[in-house]
Design an enzyme around this catalytic site. Structure first.
Site, PDB file in Angstrom:
ATOM      1  N   TYR A 139       1.032  -1.042   0.019  1.00 21.51           N
ATOM      2  CA  TYR A 139      -0.124  -0.081   0.079  1.00 21.51           C
ATOM      3  C   TYR A 139       0.819   1.546   0.133  1.00 21.51           C
ATOM      4  O   TYR A 139       1.652   1.567   0.876  1.00 21.51           O
ATOM      5  CB  TYR A 139      -0.883  -0.076   1.171  1.00 21.51           C
ATOM      6  CG  TYR A 139      -1.715   1.050   1.078  1.00 21.51           C
ATOM      7  CD1 TYR A 139      -3.218   0.940   0.665  1.00 21.51           C
ATOM      8  CD2 TYR A 139      -1.531   2.409   1.574  1.00 21.51           C
ATOM      9  CE1 TYR A 139      -4.128   1.837   0.401  1.00 21.51           C
ATOM     10  CE2 TYR A 139      -2.522   3.483   1.310  1.00 21.51           C
ATOM     11  CZ  TYR A 139      -3.761   3.182   0.768  1.00 21.51           C
ATOM     12  OH  TYR A 139      -4.785   4.188   0.728  1.00 21.51           O
ATOM     13  N   GLN A 203     -11.168   0.280   1.119  1.00 21.29           N
ATOM     14  CA  GLN A 203     -11.229  -0.419  -0.005  1.00 21.29           C
ATOM     15  C   GLN A 203     -10.011  -1.412  -0.617  1.00 21.29           C
ATOM     16  O   GLN A 203     -10.206  -2.472  -1.015  1.00 21.29           O
ATOM     17  CB  GLN A 203     -12.334   0.159  -0.930  1.00 21.29           C
ATOM     18  CG  GLN A 203     -11.243   1.202  -1.665  1.00 21.29           C
ATOM     19  CD  GLN A 203     -11.865   2.587  -0.989  1.00 21.29           C
ATOM     20  OE1 GLN A 203     -11.923   2.691   0.365  1.00 21.29           O
ATOM     21  NE2 GLN A 203     -11.812   3.663  -1.569  1.00 21.29           N
ATOM     22  N   ASN A 233      -3.749   6.314   5.989  1.00 22.51           N
ATOM     23  CA  ASN A 233      -4.306   7.023   7.218  1.00 22.51           C
ATOM     24  C   ASN A 233      -4.788   6.252   8.147  1.00 22.51           C
ATOM     25  O   ASN A 233      -4.775   4.783   8.099  1.00 22.51           O
ATOM     26  CB  ASN A 233      -5.046   8.056   6.417  1.00 22.51           C
ATOM     27  CG  ASN A 233      -6.214   7.499   5.460  1.00 22.51           C
ATOM     28  OD1 ASN A 233      -6.649   6.360   5.905  1.00 22.51           O
ATOM     29  ND2 ASN A 233      -7.003   8.070   4.632  1.00 22.51           N
ATOM     30  N   THR A 256       2.745  10.163  11.794  1.00 19.90           N
ATOM     31  CA  THR A 256       4.221  10.178  11.769  1.00 19.90           C
ATOM     32  C   THR A 256       4.544  10.972  12.981  1.00 19.90           C
ATOM     33  O   THR A 256       4.015  11.920  13.517  1.00 19.90           O
ATOM     34  CB  THR A 256       4.914  10.788  10.356  1.00 19.90           C
ATOM     35  OG1 THR A 256       6.276  10.393  10.806  1.00 19.90           O
ATOM     36  CG2 THR A 256       4.676  11.980  10.431  1.00 19.90           C
ATOM     37  N   GLN A 278       8.895  16.735   9.974  1.00 17.89           N
ATOM     38  CA  GLN A 278       7.726  15.884  10.360  1.00 17.89           C
ATOM     39  C   GLN A 278       6.624  16.579  10.454  1.00 17.89           C
ATOM     40  O   GLN A 278       5.661  15.874  10.159  1.00 17.89           O
ATOM     41  CB  GLN A 278       8.090  15.018  11.707  1.00 17.89           C
ATOM     42  CG  GLN A 278       9.264  14.209  11.591  1.00 17.89           C
ATOM     43  CD  GLN A 278       9.102  13.027  10.559  1.00 17.89           C
ATOM     44  OE1 GLN A 278       9.793  13.291   9.288  1.00 17.89           O
ATOM     45  NE2 GLN A 278       8.174  12.100  10.679  1.00 17.89           N
ATOM     46  N   HIS A 281       4.043  16.641   7.389  1.00 19.19           N
ATOM     47  CA  HIS A 281       3.343  15.672   6.837  1.00 19.19           C
ATOM     48  C   HIS A 281       1.768  15.502   6.846  1.00 19.19           C
ATOM     49  O   HIS A 281       1.214  15.553   5.937  1.00 19.19           O
ATOM     50  CB  HIS A 281       3.784  14.242   7.336  1.00 19.19           C
ATOM     51  CG  HIS A 281       5.062  13.550   7.068  1.00 19.19           C
ATOM     52  ND1 HIS A 281       5.076  12.841   6.131  1.00 19.19           N
ATOM     53  CD2 HIS A 281       6.174  13.514   7.634  1.00 19.19           C
ATOM     54  CE1 HIS A 281       6.156  12.391   5.546  1.00 19.19           C
ATOM     55  NE2 HIS A 281       6.942  12.744   6.826  1.00 19.19           N
ATOM     56  N   GLU A 347       8.941   6.818  16.470  1.00 22.23           N
ATOM     57  CA  GLU A 347       8.821   6.143  15.176  1.00 22.23           C
ATOM     58  C   GLU A 347      10.219   6.557  14.914  1.00 22.23           C
ATOM     59  O   GLU A 347      11.102   5.671  14.417  1.00 22.23           O
ATOM     60  CB  GLU A 347       7.806   6.620  14.402  1.00 22.23           C
ATOM     61  CG  GLU A 347       8.063   6.136  12.873  1.00 22.23           C
ATOM     62  CD  GLU A 347       7.000   7.196  11.927  1.00 22.23           C
ATOM     63  OE1 GLU A 347       7.051   6.556  10.760  1.00 22.23           O
ATOM     64  OE2 GLU A 347       6.612   8.008  12.461  1.00 22.23           O
ATOM     65  N   HIS A 348      10.549   7.942  14.973  1.00 24.32           N
ATOM     66  CA  HIS A 348      11.983   8.534  14.466  1.00 24.32           C
ATOM     67  C   HIS A 348      12.553   9.132  15.896  1.00 24.32           C
ATOM     68  O   HIS A 348      11.842  10.100  16.566  1.00 24.32           O
ATOM     69  CB  HIS A 348      12.163   9.396  13.643  1.00 24.32           C
ATOM     70  CG  HIS A 348      11.074   9.113  12.368  1.00 24.32           C
ATOM     71  ND1 HIS A 348       9.793   9.614  12.136  1.00 24.32           N
ATOM     72  CD2 HIS A 348      11.362   8.223  11.141  1.00 24.32           C
ATOM     73  CE1 HIS A 348       9.270   8.910  11.054  1.00 24.32           C
ATOM     74  NE2 HIS A 348      10.241   8.297  10.311  1.00 24.32           N
ATOM     75  N   ASP A 381      14.334   9.054   5.433  1.00 21.53           N
ATOM     76  CA  ASP A 381      13.135   8.863   4.714  1.00 21.53           C
ATOM     77  C   ASP A 381      13.395   8.408   3.240  1.00 21.53           C
ATOM     78  O   ASP A 381      12.650   7.934   2.356  1.00 21.53           O
ATOM     79  CB  ASP A 381      12.455  10.361   4.513  1.00 21.53           C
ATOM     80  CG  ASP A 381      11.621  10.343   5.836  1.00 21.53           C
ATOM     81  OD1 ASP A 381      11.188   9.661   6.529  1.00 21.53           O
ATOM     82  OD2 ASP A 381      11.029  11.583   5.966  1.00 21.53           O
ATOM     83  N   GLU A 435      -0.206 -34.459  31.006  1.00 19.68           N
ATOM     84  CA  GLU A 435      -1.002 -33.474  30.231  1.00 19.68           C
ATOM     85  C   GLU A 435      -2.457 -34.382  30.178  1.00 19.68           C
ATOM     86  O   GLU A 435      -3.295 -33.397  29.388  1.00 19.68           O
ATOM     87  CB  GLU A 435      -0.421 -32.799  28.914  1.00 19.68           C
ATOM     88  CG  GLU A 435       0.579 -32.168  29.256  1.00 19.68           C
ATOM     89  CD  GLU A 435       1.001 -31.434  28.226  1.00 19.68           C
ATOM     90  OE1 GLU A 435       0.766 -31.654  27.147  1.00 19.68           O
ATOM     91  OE2 GLU A 435       2.108 -30.336  28.350  1.00 19.68           O
ATOM     92  N   HIS A 440      -1.400 -39.193  22.660  1.00 16.22           N
ATOM     93  CA  HIS A 440      -0.101 -38.680  21.980  1.00 16.22           C
ATOM     94  C   HIS A 440       1.134 -39.842  22.439  1.00 16.22           C
ATOM     95  O   HIS A 440       1.810 -39.966  21.618  1.00 16.22           O
ATOM     96  CB  HIS A 440       0.229 -37.299  22.942  1.00 16.22           C
ATOM     97  CG  HIS A 440      -0.410 -36.268  22.402  1.00 16.22           C
ATOM     98  ND1 HIS A 440      -1.899 -36.135  22.400  1.00 16.22           N
ATOM     99  CD2 HIS A 440      -0.018 -34.844  21.879  1.00 16.22           C
ATOM    100  CE1 HIS A 440      -2.282 -34.678  21.687  1.00 16.22           C
ATOM    101  NE2 HIS A 440      -1.194 -34.340  21.545  1.00 16.22           N
TER     102      HIS A 440
END
Length: 452
Positions: A139, A203, A233, A256, A278, A281, A347-348, A381, A435, A440
Protein backbone atom coordinates in the site's frame (compact mmCIF):
# COMPACT_ATOMS: atom_id res chain seq x y z
CA UNK A 1 2.95 17.98 36.57
CA UNK A 2 2.49 21.37 34.97
CA UNK A 3 2.01 22.60 31.43
CA UNK A 4 3.30 26.06 30.58
CA UNK A 5 3.39 28.03 27.38
CA UNK A 6 6.14 30.36 26.25
CA UNK A 7 5.53 33.69 24.63
CA UNK A 8 7.79 32.55 21.78
CA UNK A 9 5.92 30.28 19.37
CA UNK A 10 3.11 29.85 21.86
CA UNK A 11 1.35 27.01 20.04
CA UNK A 12 3.92 24.43 21.17
CA UNK A 13 3.35 23.30 24.76
CA UNK A 14 6.06 22.81 27.37
CA UNK A 15 5.88 19.92 29.81
CA UNK A 16 8.19 20.61 32.76
CA UNK A 17 9.08 17.28 34.34
CA UNK A 18 12.15 18.48 36.22
CA UNK A 19 12.29 17.35 39.80
CA UNK A 20 9.66 14.68 39.26
CA UNK A 21 10.09 10.92 39.47
CA UNK A 22 7.60 9.42 37.07
CA UNK A 23 6.92 5.71 36.88
CA UNK A 24 6.67 3.95 33.54
CA UNK A 25 2.90 3.86 33.97
CA UNK A 26 2.76 7.60 34.67
CA UNK A 27 4.92 8.35 31.65
CA UNK A 28 2.63 6.36 29.38
CA UNK A 29 -0.39 8.30 30.65
CA UNK A 30 1.17 11.74 30.28
CA UNK A 31 3.31 11.55 27.14
CA UNK A 32 1.99 13.70 24.29
CA UNK A 33 -0.05 11.58 21.88
CA UNK A 34 -2.60 12.40 19.15
CA UNK A 35 -6.28 12.03 19.90
CA UNK A 36 -7.85 9.46 17.57
CA UNK A 37 -11.44 8.23 17.36
CA UNK A 38 -10.68 4.65 16.38
CA UNK A 39 -14.20 3.31 16.99
CA UNK A 40 -15.81 5.66 14.47
CA UNK A 41 -13.23 4.61 11.90
CA UNK A 42 -13.82 0.92 12.68
CA UNK A 43 -17.55 1.22 12.06
CA UNK A 44 -17.04 2.90 8.68
CA UNK A 45 -14.23 0.57 7.64
CA UNK A 46 -16.18 -2.58 8.54
CA UNK A 47 -18.93 -1.53 6.18
CA UNK A 48 -16.45 -0.84 3.37
CA UNK A 49 -14.74 -4.19 3.82
CA UNK A 50 -18.02 -6.06 3.73
CA UNK A 51 -19.11 -4.16 0.65
CA UNK A 52 -15.91 -5.02 -1.22
CA UNK A 53 -16.26 -8.69 -0.24
CA UNK A 54 -19.85 -8.72 -1.46
CA UNK A 55 -19.68 -6.54 -4.58
CA UNK A 56 -16.06 -6.85 -5.72
CA UNK A 57 -14.93 -4.56 -8.52
CA UNK A 58 -18.31 -2.81 -8.62
CA UNK A 59 -17.71 -1.60 -5.07
CA UNK A 60 -14.16 -0.46 -5.89
CA UNK A 61 -15.38 1.57 -8.87
CA UNK A 62 -18.21 3.15 -6.90
CA UNK A 63 -16.02 3.94 -3.91
CA UNK A 64 -13.45 5.56 -6.20
CA UNK A 65 -16.20 7.84 -7.51
CA UNK A 66 -17.35 8.61 -3.97
CA UNK A 67 -14.01 9.22 -2.24
CA UNK A 68 -11.55 10.01 -5.03
CA UNK A 69 -13.95 11.73 -7.46
CA UNK A 70 -12.74 9.63 -10.40
CA UNK A 71 -14.59 7.41 -12.86
CA UNK A 72 -12.96 4.02 -13.34
CA UNK A 73 -13.85 0.93 -15.34
CA UNK A 74 -11.16 -1.15 -13.70
CA UNK A 75 -8.38 -0.72 -11.15
CA UNK A 76 -5.47 -2.27 -13.09
CA UNK A 77 -2.93 0.24 -14.40
CA UNK A 78 -1.90 -0.66 -17.99
CA UNK A 79 1.75 -1.54 -18.56
CA UNK A 80 2.09 1.30 -21.06
CA UNK A 81 1.23 3.81 -18.34
CA UNK A 82 4.02 2.47 -16.13
CA UNK A 83 6.46 2.74 -19.02
CA UNK A 84 5.29 6.25 -19.91
CA UNK A 85 5.63 7.43 -16.32
CA UNK A 86 9.25 6.31 -16.17
CA UNK A 87 10.05 7.82 -19.57
CA UNK A 88 8.67 11.19 -18.47
CA UNK A 89 10.22 11.17 -15.01
CA UNK A 90 12.52 14.07 -14.15
CA UNK A 91 16.09 12.70 -14.55
CA UNK A 92 17.14 14.13 -11.19
CA UNK A 93 14.23 12.44 -9.45
CA UNK A 94 15.07 9.20 -11.24
CA UNK A 95 18.68 9.44 -10.08
CA UNK A 96 17.48 9.96 -6.51
CA UNK A 97 15.14 6.96 -6.70
CA UNK A 98 17.86 4.77 -8.17
CA UNK A 99 20.30 5.71 -5.39
CA UNK A 100 17.62 5.04 -2.77
CA UNK A 101 16.86 1.64 -4.34
CA UNK A 102 20.53 0.67 -4.46
CA UNK A 103 21.16 1.52 -0.82
CA UNK A 104 17.93 -0.11 0.35
CA UNK A 105 18.79 -3.30 -1.56
CA UNK A 106 22.23 -3.48 0.03
CA UNK A 107 20.77 -3.20 3.53
CA UNK A 108 17.91 -5.61 2.81
CA UNK A 109 20.25 -8.27 1.40
CA UNK A 110 22.31 -8.11 4.59
CA UNK A 111 19.21 -8.85 6.68
CA UNK A 112 18.47 -12.25 5.16
CA UNK A 113 18.51 -14.85 7.94
CA UNK A 114 20.30 -18.15 7.55
CA UNK A 115 18.65 -21.54 7.88
CA UNK A 116 19.70 -23.24 11.12
CA UNK A 117 20.08 -26.96 11.83
CA UNK A 118 20.70 -28.54 15.22
CA UNK A 119 21.83 -32.18 15.34
CA UNK A 120 20.91 -34.60 18.14
CA UNK A 121 22.18 -38.15 18.82
CA UNK A 122 21.44 -41.05 16.46
CA UNK A 123 21.03 -38.89 13.37
CA UNK A 124 18.17 -36.71 14.62
CA UNK A 125 17.98 -33.10 13.52
CA UNK A 126 15.74 -30.06 13.77
CA UNK A 127 16.01 -27.34 11.13
CA UNK A 128 14.54 -23.88 10.96
CA UNK A 129 14.07 -23.00 7.31
CA UNK A 130 13.14 -19.49 6.12
CA UNK A 131 10.54 -19.41 3.33
CA UNK A 132 9.14 -16.29 1.63
CA UNK A 133 5.41 -15.74 1.50
CA UNK A 134 4.02 -16.17 -2.00
CA UNK A 135 2.17 -12.92 -2.60
CA UNK A 136 2.37 -9.47 -1.01
CA UNK A 137 0.19 -6.38 -1.29
CA UNK A 138 2.01 -3.05 -1.04
CA UNK A 139 0.00 0.00 0.00
CA UNK A 140 1.37 3.39 -1.07
CA UNK A 141 -0.60 6.38 0.23
CA UNK A 142 -1.72 9.43 -1.71
CA UNK A 143 -3.35 12.43 -0.09
CA UNK A 144 -1.32 15.45 1.00
CA UNK A 145 1.99 14.25 -0.44
CA UNK A 146 3.44 11.90 -3.04
CA UNK A 147 5.34 8.87 -1.73
CA UNK A 148 7.48 7.10 -4.36
CA UNK A 149 9.89 6.48 -1.49
CA UNK A 150 7.24 4.24 0.09
CA UNK A 151 7.21 2.14 -3.08
CA UNK A 152 10.90 1.49 -2.52
CA UNK A 153 10.65 0.90 1.21
CA UNK A 154 7.89 -1.68 0.78
CA UNK A 155 9.04 -3.43 -2.36
CA UNK A 156 12.77 -3.81 -1.77
CA UNK A 157 12.64 -5.98 1.38
CA UNK A 158 9.86 -8.11 -0.15
CA UNK A 159 11.96 -8.67 -3.25
CA UNK A 160 15.05 -9.41 -1.15
CA UNK A 161 13.03 -11.99 0.77
CA UNK A 162 12.20 -13.76 -2.51
CA UNK A 163 8.49 -12.91 -2.77
CA UNK A 164 7.41 -13.97 -6.26
CA UNK A 165 4.21 -11.91 -6.64
CA UNK A 166 3.78 -8.24 -5.74
CA UNK A 167 0.65 -6.14 -6.12
CA UNK A 168 0.94 -2.42 -5.51
CA UNK A 169 -2.12 -0.33 -4.70
CA UNK A 170 -2.27 3.46 -4.53
CA UNK A 171 -5.21 5.89 -4.61
CA UNK A 172 -6.41 7.09 -8.04
CA UNK A 173 -5.77 10.78 -8.68
CA UNK A 174 -8.31 12.90 -10.50
CA UNK A 175 -5.51 15.14 -11.74
CA UNK A 176 -3.95 12.18 -13.55
CA UNK A 177 -7.01 10.68 -15.17
CA UNK A 178 -7.78 8.20 -12.40
CA UNK A 179 -4.25 6.78 -12.23
CA UNK A 180 -1.97 6.94 -9.20
CA UNK A 181 0.57 9.74 -9.23
CA UNK A 182 3.01 9.24 -12.14
CA UNK A 183 6.06 9.34 -9.87
CA UNK A 184 4.65 6.37 -7.97
CA UNK A 185 4.10 4.56 -11.26
CA UNK A 186 7.66 5.40 -12.33
CA UNK A 187 9.06 4.01 -9.08
CA UNK A 188 7.08 0.81 -9.59
CA UNK A 189 8.49 0.47 -13.10
CA UNK A 190 12.04 1.02 -11.82
CA UNK A 191 11.52 -1.79 -9.33
CA UNK A 192 10.01 -4.18 -11.86
CA UNK A 193 6.54 -4.18 -10.26
CA UNK A 194 4.12 -5.00 -13.08
CA UNK A 195 0.86 -5.28 -11.14
CA UNK A 196 -0.34 -1.85 -10.00
CA UNK A 197 -3.92 -0.96 -9.08
CA UNK A 198 -5.53 2.46 -8.82
CA UNK A 199 -7.33 1.91 -5.55
CA UNK A 200 -6.80 3.39 -2.11
CA UNK A 201 -8.26 3.58 1.37
CA UNK A 202 -9.89 0.79 3.31
CA UNK A 203 -11.31 -0.63 0.07
CA UNK A 204 -7.78 -1.30 -1.21
CA UNK A 205 -6.92 -3.25 1.94
CA UNK A 206 -10.14 -5.26 1.62
CA UNK A 207 -9.41 -6.06 -2.04
CA UNK A 208 -5.90 -7.26 -1.20
CA UNK A 209 -7.07 -9.36 1.75
CA UNK A 210 -10.05 -11.08 0.13
CA UNK A 211 -9.39 -10.67 -3.58
CA UNK A 212 -11.66 -9.41 -6.34
CA UNK A 213 -12.66 -12.09 -8.82
CA UNK A 214 -13.35 -11.02 -12.44
CA UNK A 215 -12.88 -14.07 -14.66
CA UNK A 216 -14.92 -12.46 -17.48
CA UNK A 217 -12.45 -9.56 -17.79
CA UNK A 218 -9.15 -10.24 -19.61
CA UNK A 219 -7.40 -7.84 -17.25
CA UNK A 220 -8.49 -10.03 -14.32
CA UNK A 221 -9.33 -8.89 -10.85
CA UNK A 222 -7.08 -8.80 -7.78
CA UNK A 223 -5.83 -12.06 -6.34
CA UNK A 224 -5.71 -12.19 -2.53
CA UNK A 225 -2.32 -11.72 -0.88
CA UNK A 226 -0.59 -13.31 2.09
CA UNK A 227 0.84 -10.11 3.63
CA UNK A 228 -0.10 -6.43 3.36
CA UNK A 229 2.49 -3.77 4.11
CA UNK A 230 2.68 -0.02 3.88
CA UNK A 231 1.52 3.06 5.79
CA UNK A 232 -1.75 4.92 5.36
CA UNK A 233 -4.27 7.09 7.13
CA UNK A 234 -6.51 6.09 10.05
CA UNK A 235 -8.93 4.23 7.77
CA UNK A 236 -6.15 2.25 6.10
CA UNK A 237 -4.61 1.38 9.47
CA UNK A 238 -8.01 0.34 10.82
CA UNK A 239 -8.68 -1.83 7.76
CA UNK A 240 -5.35 -3.57 8.25
CA UNK A 241 -6.25 -4.30 11.85
CA UNK A 242 -9.63 -5.73 10.84
CA UNK A 243 -8.21 -8.08 8.20
CA UNK A 244 -5.27 -9.20 10.33
CA UNK A 245 -5.53 -12.96 10.64
CA UNK A 246 -6.97 -13.30 7.15
CA UNK A 247 -3.62 -11.89 6.03
CA UNK A 248 -0.46 -10.86 7.78
CA UNK A 249 0.23 -7.15 8.19
CA UNK A 250 3.39 -5.23 8.89
CA UNK A 251 1.82 -2.85 11.43
CA UNK A 252 -1.07 -0.48 12.10
CA UNK A 253 0.66 2.76 11.23
CA UNK A 254 -0.50 5.87 13.03
CA UNK A 255 0.44 9.52 12.43
CA UNK A 256 4.14 10.09 11.89
CA UNK A 257 6.27 11.32 14.79
CA UNK A 258 9.71 12.58 15.67
CA UNK A 259 11.33 12.83 19.09
CA UNK A 260 14.62 14.64 19.58
CA UNK A 261 16.83 14.14 22.64
CA UNK A 262 19.12 17.16 22.92
CA UNK A 263 21.48 18.82 25.38
CA UNK A 264 23.31 22.15 25.50
CA UNK A 265 25.63 21.12 22.65
CA UNK A 266 22.74 20.81 20.15
CA UNK A 267 21.97 23.36 17.45
CA UNK A 268 18.54 24.93 17.84
CA UNK A 269 18.23 25.64 14.11
CA UNK A 270 18.69 21.96 13.22
CA UNK A 271 16.23 20.82 15.87
CA UNK A 272 13.58 23.25 14.59
CA UNK A 273 14.18 22.23 10.97
CA UNK A 274 13.74 18.55 11.83
CA UNK A 275 10.58 19.13 13.88
CA UNK A 276 9.10 21.07 10.96
CA UNK A 277 10.09 18.33 8.50
CA UNK A 278 7.86 15.85 10.33
CA UNK A 279 5.08 18.31 11.09
CA UNK A 280 4.60 19.01 7.38
CA UNK A 281 3.35 15.45 6.81
CA UNK A 282 -0.12 16.17 8.20
CA UNK A 283 -1.94 17.96 10.99
CA UNK A 284 -1.75 14.92 13.28
CA UNK A 285 2.03 14.56 12.98
CA UNK A 286 3.90 14.71 16.28
CA UNK A 287 7.12 16.59 17.08
CA UNK A 288 8.59 16.23 20.58
CA UNK A 289 11.80 17.74 21.95
CA UNK A 290 13.25 16.27 25.14
CA UNK A 291 16.00 18.39 26.70
CA UNK A 292 17.65 19.26 29.99
CA UNK A 293 18.57 22.75 28.75
CA UNK A 294 15.96 25.45 29.19
CA UNK A 295 17.97 27.93 27.11
CA UNK A 296 18.06 25.47 24.23
CA UNK A 297 14.28 25.04 24.48
CA UNK A 298 13.82 28.83 24.24
CA UNK A 299 16.19 29.00 21.28
CA UNK A 300 14.27 26.23 19.51
CA UNK A 301 11.05 28.20 19.97
CA UNK A 302 12.68 31.21 18.35
CA UNK A 303 13.92 29.09 15.44
CA UNK A 304 10.47 27.53 15.00
CA UNK A 305 8.88 30.94 14.85
CA UNK A 306 11.35 32.00 12.16
CA UNK A 307 11.44 28.81 10.12
CA UNK A 308 7.73 27.96 10.20
CA UNK A 309 6.92 31.37 8.72
CA UNK A 310 9.11 30.53 5.73
CA UNK A 311 8.07 26.92 5.10
CA UNK A 312 5.68 25.98 2.29
CA UNK A 313 3.15 24.06 4.39
CA UNK A 314 3.15 26.48 7.33
CA UNK A 315 -0.57 26.11 8.06
CA UNK A 316 -0.30 22.33 8.33
CA UNK A 317 2.87 22.64 10.40
CA UNK A 318 1.27 25.12 12.80
CA UNK A 319 -1.66 22.78 13.44
CA UNK A 320 0.64 19.81 14.05
CA UNK A 321 2.91 21.70 16.43
CA UNK A 322 0.01 23.16 18.38
CA UNK A 323 -1.71 19.79 18.82
CA UNK A 324 -1.64 17.72 21.98
CA UNK A 325 0.76 15.31 20.27
CA UNK A 326 3.63 17.85 20.13
CA UNK A 327 5.59 19.39 23.00
CA UNK A 328 8.91 20.38 24.51
CA UNK A 329 9.65 18.21 27.54
CA UNK A 330 12.09 19.59 30.12
CA UNK A 331 13.98 16.99 32.16
CA UNK A 332 16.60 17.12 34.90
CA UNK A 333 19.37 15.42 32.96
CA UNK A 334 20.14 13.08 30.07
CA UNK A 335 19.44 10.02 32.20
CA UNK A 336 15.85 11.16 32.69
CA UNK A 337 15.70 12.16 29.04
CA UNK A 338 16.68 8.65 27.98
CA UNK A 339 14.01 7.24 30.29
CA UNK A 340 11.39 9.51 28.70
CA UNK A 341 12.48 8.59 25.18
CA UNK A 342 12.36 4.87 25.95
CA UNK A 343 8.84 5.28 27.30
CA UNK A 344 7.76 7.37 24.30
CA UNK A 345 9.19 4.78 21.84
CA UNK A 346 9.28 7.18 18.93
CA UNK A 347 8.92 6.21 15.31
CA UNK A 348 11.96 8.43 14.64
CA UNK A 349 14.34 9.41 17.43
CA UNK A 350 17.18 11.86 16.85
CA UNK A 351 20.07 12.04 19.31
CA UNK A 352 21.68 15.51 19.36
CA UNK A 353 23.86 15.33 22.44
CA UNK A 354 27.47 15.14 23.49
CA UNK A 355 28.71 11.56 22.91
CA UNK A 356 25.61 10.90 20.80
CA UNK A 357 26.61 7.33 19.90
CA UNK A 358 26.96 6.36 23.55
CA UNK A 359 23.58 7.91 24.34
CA UNK A 360 21.99 6.14 21.37
CA UNK A 361 23.27 2.81 22.70
CA UNK A 362 21.06 3.31 25.77
CA UNK A 363 17.88 3.61 23.72
CA UNK A 364 15.83 0.42 23.85
CA UNK A 365 12.61 1.53 22.13
CA UNK A 366 12.50 3.41 18.84
CA UNK A 367 11.62 2.59 15.27
CA UNK A 368 14.86 4.14 14.04
CA UNK A 369 17.58 6.12 15.83
CA UNK A 370 19.36 8.96 14.05
CA UNK A 371 22.71 9.78 15.62
CA UNK A 372 24.30 13.23 15.52
CA UNK A 373 23.83 16.44 13.57
CA UNK A 374 24.26 14.87 10.13
CA UNK A 375 21.66 12.09 10.38
CA UNK A 376 18.29 13.86 10.06
CA UNK A 377 15.09 11.84 9.76
CA UNK A 378 14.71 12.99 6.15
CA UNK A 379 17.91 11.07 5.35
CA UNK A 380 16.19 7.90 6.54
CA UNK A 381 13.11 8.77 4.54
CA UNK A 382 15.02 8.57 1.30
CA UNK A 383 18.67 7.57 1.04
CA UNK A 384 20.17 6.25 4.29
CA UNK A 385 19.62 2.64 3.22
CA UNK A 386 17.34 2.04 6.21
CA UNK A 387 13.58 1.53 5.93
CA UNK A 388 11.18 4.37 6.69
CA UNK A 389 8.13 2.18 7.37
CA UNK A 390 8.42 2.21 11.16
CA UNK A 391 6.28 1.53 14.26
CA UNK A 392 4.32 4.52 15.56
CA UNK A 393 2.20 5.47 18.58
CA UNK A 394 4.51 3.80 21.07
CA UNK A 395 4.42 0.41 19.37
CA UNK A 396 8.20 0.49 19.03
CA UNK A 397 8.10 -0.88 22.58
CA UNK A 398 7.35 -4.26 20.99
CA UNK A 399 7.40 -3.86 17.20
CA UNK A 400 10.05 -3.42 14.51
CA UNK A 401 10.27 -1.43 11.33
CA UNK A 402 9.58 -3.05 7.99
CA UNK A 403 12.35 -5.47 7.05
CA UNK A 404 13.04 -8.66 5.14
CA UNK A 405 11.65 -10.81 7.96
CA UNK A 406 8.23 -9.22 7.48
CA UNK A 407 7.92 -11.29 4.31
CA UNK A 408 9.45 -14.54 5.53
CA UNK A 409 8.08 -17.51 7.47
CA UNK A 410 10.18 -19.72 9.74
CA UNK A 411 9.33 -23.37 9.00
CA UNK A 412 10.64 -26.02 11.39
CA UNK A 413 11.66 -29.36 9.93
CA UNK A 414 11.95 -32.34 12.34
CA UNK A 415 13.90 -35.37 11.10
CA UNK A 416 14.06 -38.33 13.53
CA UNK A 417 14.73 -41.98 12.79
CA UNK A 418 13.74 -45.01 14.87
CA UNK A 419 16.79 -44.99 17.12
CA UNK A 420 16.58 -41.23 17.66
CA UNK A 421 12.89 -41.42 18.62
CA UNK A 422 13.68 -44.30 20.97
CA UNK A 423 16.05 -42.00 22.89
CA UNK A 424 13.14 -39.81 24.01
CA UNK A 425 10.10 -42.08 23.53
CA UNK A 426 9.60 -42.68 27.24
CA UNK A 427 9.79 -38.94 27.95
CA UNK A 428 7.14 -38.21 25.32
CA UNK A 429 4.84 -40.88 26.78
CA UNK A 430 5.31 -39.64 30.34
CA UNK A 431 4.73 -36.00 29.42
CA UNK A 432 1.67 -36.91 27.36
CA UNK A 433 0.18 -38.78 30.32
CA UNK A 434 1.00 -35.82 32.60
CA UNK A 435 -1.09 -33.62 30.33
CA UNK A 436 -3.88 -36.22 30.19
CA UNK A 437 -3.34 -36.73 26.47
CA UNK A 438 -2.60 -40.49 26.42
CA UNK A 439 -3.22 -40.84 22.68
CA UNK A 440 -0.15 -38.66 22.13
CA UNK A 441 1.93 -41.29 23.92
CA UNK A 442 0.15 -44.11 22.13
CA UNK A 443 1.19 -42.57 18.78
CA UNK A 444 4.81 -43.04 19.86
CA UNK A 445 4.33 -46.55 21.31
CA UNK A 446 2.59 -47.65 18.08
CA UNK A 447 5.89 -47.28 16.24
CA UNK A 448 7.48 -49.97 18.41
CA UNK A 449 4.55 -52.30 19.11
CA UNK A 450 5.17 -54.60 16.17
CA UNK A 451 8.94 -54.03 16.14
CA UNK A 452 8.77 -52.66 12.60
Amino acid sequence: MTTNESTVFEQLATLDWRGQELSAAQLKLTLPRPEVNAQTAADVVSQIIERVRREGMTALVQLAAQFDKVELEHTRVPAKELERALEQLDPQVRAGLEESIARARTFAAAQLPQDTTVDYPNGASVTQRWVPVTRVGLYVPGGLAVYPSSVIMNAVPAQAAGVSSLALVSPPQREFGGLPHPTILAAAQLLGITEVHAVGGAQAIAALAYGVNMPEDPRGGIDPVDVISGPGNLFVATAKRLVKGVVGIDAEAGPTEIAILADRTARADLIAADMISQAEHDENAAAVLVTDDEQLAAAVRGELERQVAATKHRERVNVALSGRQSAIILVDDLAQGIEVCNAYAAEHLEIMTENASAVAAQITAAGAIFVGDYAPVSLGDYCAGSNHVLPTSGTALHASGLNVNTFLKAVQVINYGQDALNDVAAHVVNLANAEDLPAHGDAVKARYSNNR
